[in-house]
Design a protein around this motif. Structure first.
Motif, PDB file in Angstrom:
ATOM      1  N   ILE A   4      75.489  57.235  85.152  1.00 57.12           N
ATOM      2  CA  ILE A   4      76.827  57.675  85.551  1.00 57.12           C
ATOM      3  C   ILE A   4      76.734  58.647  86.731  1.00 57.12           C
ATOM      4  O   ILE A   4      77.515  58.565  87.672  1.00 57.12           O
ATOM      5  N   ARG A   5      75.792  59.533  86.689  1.00 53.37           N
ATOM      6  CA  ARG A   5      75.633  60.511  87.778  1.00 53.37           C
ATOM      7  C   ARG A   5      75.262  59.847  89.099  1.00 53.37           C
ATOM      8  O   ARG A   5      75.603  60.349  90.156  1.00 53.37           O
ATOM      9  N   GLU A   6      74.574  58.733  89.019  1.00 54.78           N
ATOM     10  CA  GLU A   6      74.217  58.014  90.245  1.00 54.78           C
ATOM     11  C   GLU A   6      75.442  57.415  90.929  1.00 54.78           C
ATOM     12  O   GLU A   6      75.485  57.319  92.148  1.00 54.78           O
ATOM     13  N   PHE A   7      76.431  57.017  90.133  1.00 45.82           N
ATOM     14  CA  PHE A   7      77.621  56.364  90.678  1.00 45.82           C
ATOM     15  C   PHE A   7      78.754  57.332  90.992  1.00 45.82           C
ATOM     16  O   PHE A   7      79.756  56.939  91.593  1.00 45.82           O
ATOM     17  N   LEU A   8      78.669  58.583  90.595  1.00 49.19           N
ATOM     18  CA  LEU A   8      79.746  59.537  90.846  1.00 49.19           C
ATOM     19  C   LEU A   8      80.121  59.683  92.315  1.00 49.19           C
ATOM     20  O   LEU A   8      81.308  59.771  92.631  1.00 49.19           O
ATOM     21  N   PRO A   9      79.177  59.696  93.253  1.00 53.38           N
ATOM     22  CA  PRO A   9      79.588  59.800  94.661  1.00 53.38           C
ATOM     23  C   PRO A   9      80.456  58.628  95.125  1.00 53.38           C
ATOM     24  O   PRO A   9      81.194  58.743  96.093  1.00 53.38           O
ATOM     25  N   PHE A  10      80.406  57.496  94.448  1.00 57.50           N
ATOM     26  CA  PHE A  10      81.240  56.344  94.798  1.00 57.50           C
ATOM     27  C   PHE A  10      82.533  56.320  93.993  1.00 57.50           C
ATOM     28  O   PHE A  10      83.578  55.912  94.493  1.00 57.50           O
ATOM     29  N   ILE A  11      82.462  56.751  92.734  1.00 58.96           N
ATOM     30  CA  ILE A  11      83.618  56.678  91.839  1.00 58.96           C
ATOM     31  C   ILE A  11      84.666  57.726  92.180  1.00 58.96           C
ATOM     32  O   ILE A  11      85.861  57.428  92.167  1.00 58.96           O
ATOM     33  N   ILE A  12      84.268  58.926  92.493  1.00 59.59           N
ATOM     34  CA  ILE A  12      85.231  60.009  92.747  1.00 59.59           C
ATOM     35  C   ILE A  12      86.115  59.714  93.959  1.00 59.59           C
ATOM     36  O   ILE A  12      87.338  59.807  93.858  1.00 59.59           O
ATOM     37  N   PRO A  13      85.593  59.341  95.119  1.00 53.32           N
ATOM     38  CA  PRO A  13      86.493  59.022  96.236  1.00 53.32           C
ATOM     39  C   PRO A  13      87.364  57.802  95.964  1.00 53.32           C
ATOM     40  O   PRO A  13      88.524  57.755  96.370  1.00 53.32           O
ATOM     41  N   LEU A  14      86.834  56.816  95.252  1.00 53.34           N
ATOM     42  CA  LEU A  14      87.614  55.635  94.916  1.00 53.34           C
ATOM     43  C   LEU A  14      88.773  55.991  93.994  1.00 53.34           C
ATOM     44  O   LEU A  14      89.906  55.544  94.199  1.00 53.34           O
TER      45      LEU A  14
END
Length: 67
Positions: A4-14
């Motif tokens: 989950i932490r790996e994908f946070l930089p993509f999920i938050i702006p989306l």
């Protein structure tokens, strides 16, 4: 948990873009009275149910009346 932490930089702006688009679309629907297709309750329903970009994009492509 690490995945989950790996994908946070993509999920938050989306997620932020999704919420902003939903807010702008609802504002536009509530402040305008004429629609190319459908009516206000229909577009509010489509926008909220299809929240993940599809509903707002459908409104701007099919429902928004040209000024």
């Amino acid at each position: 948990m690490n995945n989950i932490r790996e994908f946070l930089p993509f999920i938050i702006p989306l997620a932020a873009a999704e919420i902003l688009l939903l807010g702008y679309t609802l504002h536009h629907i509530l402040t305008h009275e004429n629609y190319r297709r459908g009516n206000r309750p229909l577009w509010i329903f489509i926008t909220i149910i299809g929240m993940q970009f599809i509903g707002p994009i459908l409104y701007f492509l099919l429902g928004r009346e040209e000024s």
